[in-house]
Design a protein around this motif. Sequence first.
Motif, mmCIF file in Angstrom:
data_model
loop_
_atom_site.group_PDB
_atom_site.id
_atom_site.type_symbol
_atom_site.label_atom_id
_atom_site.label_comp_id
_atom_site.label_asym_id
_atom_site.label_seq_id
_atom_site.Cartn_x
_atom_site.Cartn_y
_atom_site.Cartn_z
ATOM 1 N N PHE A 65 47.381 51.715 33.561
ATOM 2 C CA PHE A 65 47.577 52.941 34.336
ATOM 3 C C PHE A 65 48.411 52.684 35.593
ATOM 4 O O PHE A 65 48.504 53.551 36.448
ATOM 5 N N LYS A 66 48.983 51.518 35.713
ATOM 6 C CA LYS A 66 49.686 51.115 36.934
ATOM 7 C C LYS A 66 50.707 52.165 37.365
ATOM 8 O O LYS A 66 51.510 52.627 36.553
ATOM 9 N N VAL A 80 33.249 50.324 27.702
ATOM 10 C CA VAL A 80 34.251 49.469 28.348
ATOM 11 C C VAL A 80 33.559 48.387 29.182
ATOM 12 O O VAL A 80 32.734 48.681 30.036
ATOM 13 N N GLU A 81 33.936 47.137 28.916
ATOM 14 C CA GLU A 81 33.350 45.990 29.614
ATOM 15 C C GLU A 81 34.366 45.251 30.478
ATOM 16 O O GLU A 81 33.979 44.406 31.278
ATOM 17 N N TRP A 82 35.645 45.532 30.319
ATOM 18 C CA TRP A 82 36.689 44.796 31.045
ATOM 19 C C TRP A 82 37.785 45.752 31.483
ATOM 20 O O TRP A 82 38.288 46.546 30.693
ATOM 21 N N ILE A 83 38.149 45.674 32.757
ATOM 22 C CA ILE A 83 39.313 46.378 33.292
ATOM 23 C C ILE A 83 40.292 45.305 33.731
ATOM 24 O O ILE A 83 39.977 44.477 34.578
ATOM 25 N N GLY A 84 41.465 45.302 33.135
ATOM 26 C CA GLY A 84 42.426 44.227 33.313
ATOM 27 C C GLY A 84 43.111 44.178 34.671
ATOM 28 O O GLY A 84 43.009 45.099 35.491
ATOM 29 N N THR A 85 43.837 43.109 34.882
ATOM 30 C CA THR A 85 44.601 42.880 36.100
ATOM 31 C C THR A 85 45.542 44.053 36.357
ATOM 32 O O THR A 85 46.260 44.488 35.455
ATOM 33 N N SER A 86 45.480 44.590 37.566
ATOM 34 C CA SER A 86 46.359 45.679 38.017
ATOM 35 C C SER A 86 46.289 46.920 37.132
ATOM 36 O O SER A 86 47.221 47.727 37.112
ATOM 37 N N ALA A 87 45.195 47.109 36.415
ATOM 38 C CA ALA A 87 45.082 48.225 35.466
ATOM 39 C C ALA A 87 45.329 49.580 36.124
ATOM 40 O O ALA A 87 45.969 50.450 35.539
ATOM 41 N N GLY A 107 39.406 42.942 36.749
ATOM 42 C CA GLY A 107 40.457 41.949 36.903
ATOM 43 C C GLY A 107 41.100 41.993 38.280
ATOM 44 O O GLY A 107 40.929 42.946 39.046
ATOM 45 N N THR A 108 41.852 40.969 38.591
ATOM 46 C CA THR A 108 42.555 40.855 39.868
ATOM 47 C C THR A 108 43.379 42.113 40.127
ATOM 48 O O THR A 108 44.083 42.591 39.242
ATOM 49 N N SER A 109 43.245 42.645 41.343
ATOM 50 C CA SER A 109 44.014 43.806 41.797
ATOM 51 C C SER A 109 43.824 45.047 40.924
ATOM 52 O O SER A 109 44.686 45.922 40.888
ATOM 53 N N ALA A 110 42.693 45.164 40.236
ATOM 54 C CA ALA A 110 42.464 46.266 39.297
ATOM 55 C C ALA A 110 42.715 47.635 39.926
ATOM 56 O O ALA A 110 43.274 48.526 39.294
ATOM 57 N N PHE A 111 42.298 47.818 41.200
ATOM 58 C CA PHE A 111 42.476 49.100 41.886
ATOM 59 C C PHE A 111 43.311 48.957 43.155
ATOM 60 O O PHE A 111 43.249 49.799 44.037
ATOM 61 N N ARG A 112 44.075 47.917 43.241
ATOM 62 C CA ARG A 112 44.892 47.641 44.431
ATOM 63 C C ARG A 112 45.801 48.831 44.764
ATOM 64 O O ARG A 112 46.395 49.447 43.884
ATOM 65 N N VAL A 133 40.518 43.134 44.189
ATOM 66 C CA VAL A 133 40.256 44.304 43.342
ATOM 67 C C VAL A 133 40.538 45.597 44.095
ATOM 68 O O VAL A 133 41.144 46.514 43.557
ATOM 69 N N PHE A 134 40.107 45.688 45.370
ATOM 70 C CA PHE A 134 40.254 46.920 46.141
ATOM 71 C C PHE A 134 41.221 46.762 47.324
ATOM 72 O O PHE A 134 41.190 47.562 48.256
ATOM 73 N N ALA A 135 42.081 45.768 47.286
ATOM 74 C CA ALA A 135 43.034 45.562 48.380
ATOM 75 C C ALA A 135 43.899 46.806 48.555
ATOM 76 O O ALA A 135 44.384 47.382 47.588
ATOM 77 N N GLY A 136 44.049 47.242 49.777
ATOM 78 C CA GLY A 136 44.874 48.410 50.070
ATOM 79 C C GLY A 136 44.190 49.747 49.846
ATOM 80 O O GLY A 136 44.813 50.793 49.990
#
Length: 170
Positions: A65-66, A80-87, A107-112, A133-136
Amino acid sequence: NANNSDELSISKLEKVSVSDIKKVWGYAKKGSHLEINKYKGFGGVVEIPAVIGKYPVKSIDTDAFKDCEIITDITIPETVEWIGTSAFEGCKNLETVTVLGDKISLGTSAFRDCVKLRTIVLPLEQTQMSNHVFAGCKELIDEEGFIILEQNGYKVLCGLDRKSTRLNSS
């Protein structure tokens, strides 16, 4: 409904043909389950399907969804068990995320850089978070630098370093 994919009832996908589902969702089969890798719909309020055809949706792929700026509210099913990097990175109008399951890995930066994200409901006892995950996510951080998450009517404040936690009644 086939002519108006943007009006497709996402919450009733089990009654919709797979060809109609493919107009809204990109996905890939991963063994005995599916992984969402793209949202092609037009709606701001989005409910990810728990099952497509006979396969459960167990993950959201990296960058799925980036930078999707039309989404304002997303519900992630219990499957759903996994949300990927930067999803969901850069979903600038995303305000609310609800995870219905009892465990999830982020995952890393999932909701950045989801700068309007104000509410995220997670199964905190069974949530694994990678870095940033929540940076920014300015709206999620309180005046003392804690990330505000919700669980069962409580606000849970997690330190940005993920080592400190406070629990407050809401």
